[in-house]
Write an enzyme that holds these catalytic residues in place. Structure first.
Site, PDB file in Angstrom:
ATOM      1  N   HIS A  19       0.853  -1.199   0.000  1.00 35.91           N
ATOM      2  CA  HIS A  19       0.000   0.000   0.000  1.00 35.91           C
ATOM      3  C   HIS A  19       0.878   1.234   0.000  1.00 35.91           C
ATOM      4  CE1 HIS A  19      -3.964   1.896   1.594  1.00 35.91           C
ATOM      5  NE2 HIS A  19      -3.257   2.796   0.923  1.00 35.91           N
ATOM      6  N   ASP A  29       0.890   2.631   3.670  1.00 39.76           N
ATOM      7  CA  ASP A  29       0.086   3.750   3.169  1.00 39.76           C
ATOM      8  C   ASP A  29       0.983   4.969   2.985  1.00 39.76           C
ATOM      9  OD1 ASP A  29      -2.064   5.229   2.268  1.00 39.76           O
ATOM     10  OD2 ASP A  29      -2.917   5.591   4.247  1.00 39.76           O
ATOM     11  N   HIS A  69       3.440  14.263   0.989  1.00 44.04           N
ATOM     12  CA  HIS A  69       3.058  15.619   0.605  1.00 44.04           C
ATOM     13  C   HIS A  69       4.219  16.530   0.996  1.00 44.04           C
ATOM     14  CE1 HIS A  69      -1.145  14.509  -0.016  1.00 44.04           C
ATOM     15  NE2 HIS A  69      -1.154  13.942   1.171  1.00 44.04           N
TER      16      HIS A  69
END
Length: 432
Positions: free
Chosen positions: A64, A313, A317
């Site tokens: 993921h 996950d 950013h």
């Protein structure tokens, strides 16, 4: 021939670590043994590595990640993030579809595969995303090359929310492969947003956990399990965050034999909502971090086998994009570079190999990876136990975003070297 000897080998999650040696030719493991390496083998080796008693483990498989390419290359690329993965001992990854454009067509999936074939430092695969109008594309998927279809049952980065009940039923009913869900109930999230607005202190990230509440997660996971049960769908629930969700999963079977499986991320195993005071938006993610009681239940769920795998996950950013109040700071955090060492600190080598290497390979049917065995691909990582902890800082980060939520955290482990296919370079993953 590559020969690694004098290593503490952790071949899989069940066999006790032992001192031994391993040989690889090309991309494959060709021989292994315990104790001292035979003299003839040592003489024949082209490259000899004395491991000095360090851990030799299978490379981690991260099922993921969000490597952001195409469309969001200002914060991450397949090249930058796969290099960070390999530096952290992750040799294979499965990337999510919420890029720009989203990976919701076979053509978009083929484009990502082409990009990775040219740029990825780690083995790769890409999920196809479900939308309200792409059922025909999902039905064309080749699940020998594609691991699963991703369904966002709650909104997250990329605006791929799918909460239309009729479409959800169609996806679950017609899907021959595995369905992976992001499980948060959007109706509950929206109701919480309205109830709490205007916020008295919008800079306080604790509101994120209250808005994207435990109830939202549990309700959505229950709905996904209900649909999968009704239609016989193989279901995998991503990033479980609550004690109540953990209790919904069966601990009795191996992941390749389960109809319903689940994962947990390192963020939710390490951090709680109490850590917002120290880390702020660095740990703002979807689903949100929860309470210490939830975190402890997730750790028990891994030990019991209710939660099958650890997956990061990884969602980079820029720090500038993480600025602002609870409504404007972007959700997501990078983790792929530090997942292996942080989980070794928490659980130890056998448990980590079981949940980060062996179980991911079994769950998704990844061909000949996840364990160190003759005939398997030589995806390997050499890890050192440090005499003194190393404090992770943003300066260590290889991800393009340049920061980590682990900044300031000590680790007792260091990745010394990683081999992808025995040093032959990355390849696309194949699925059985």
């Amino acid at each position: 021939m590559l020969l690694i000897h004098n290593a503490l080998i952790v071949p899989d999650g069940a066999t006790a670590p032992h001192r031994g040696w391993l040989a690889a030719e090309g991309a494959l493991i060709t021989a292994m043994g315990q104790g001292d390496v035979p003299a003839a083998m040592l003489d024949a080796a082209g490259e000899k590595i004395d491991a000095g008693g360090r851990l030799l483990m299978p490379g981690a498989i991260d099922c993921h990640v969000h490597f952001r390419e195409p469309g969001l290359e200002h914060k991450a690329t397949i090249l930058s993030e796969s290099r960070a993965a390999v530096a952290g001992g992750v040799t294979s990854y499965i990337d999510m579809p919420n890029t720009r454009p989203a990976t919701t067509t076979i053509a978009a999936w083929e484009d990502k595969m082409d990009r990775a074939s040219r740029n990825s430092a780690a083995n790769y695969a890409f999920m196809l995303g479900a939308t309200a109008d792409n059922l025909s594309e999902l039905q064309r998927a080749d699940f020998s090359l594609m691991p699963a279809v991703k369904v966002f049952m709650g909104s997250s980065t990329g605006n791929m929310l799918l909460d239309d009940d009729a479409v959800l039923r169609a996806v679950f009913a017609d899907q021959p492969g595995r369905v992976v869900v992001h499980a948060e109930d959007q109706g509950i999230i929206d109701a919480n947003t309205s109830q709490f607005s205007p916020l008295p202190d919008p800079q306080n990230m604790m509101w994120h956990t209250r808005i994207r509440s435990s109830e939202a997660c549990v309700r959505s996971t229950e709905r996904a399990l209900e649909l999968a049960s009704r239609y016989g769908t193989r279901l995998h629930v991503a990033h479980v965050t609550t004690a109540a969700e953990t209790a919904l999963f069966d601990p009795s079977e191996l992941p390749d034999r389960k109809q319903f499986t689940a994962e947990v991320s390192p963020h939710h195993l390490i951090h709680t909502c109490d850590d917002y005071a120290r880390l702020g938006s660095r740990i703002k993610m979807n689903p949100a971090v929860k309470t210490a009681a939830d975190r402890d239940a997730l750790r028990r769920g891994l030990a019991e086998g209710r939660l099958d795998i650890i997956a990061t996950d990884h969602a980079p950013h820029l720090l500038a994009e993480k600025a602002g109040d609870v409504f404007h700071a972007m959700s997501g955090a990078p983790m792929v570079q530090f997942s292996l060492v942080s989980m070794l600190d928490l659980f130890g080598p056998s448990a980590v190999v079981r949940r980060m290497c062996e179980a991911p390979a079994r769950l998704f049917g990844i061909d000949r990876r996840g364990t160190l065995a003759v005939g398997n691909f030589a995806d390997m990582v050499l890890v050192e136990n440090l005499p003194q902890p190393h404090v992770i800082t943003d300066a260590d980060v290889l991800s393009l975003c340049g920061w980590t939520p682990m900044d300031g955290a000590p680790t007792r482990h260091r990745v010394v070297r990683t081999w992808v296919n025995g040093g032959q370079g990355a390849a696309s993953l194949k699925f059985k």
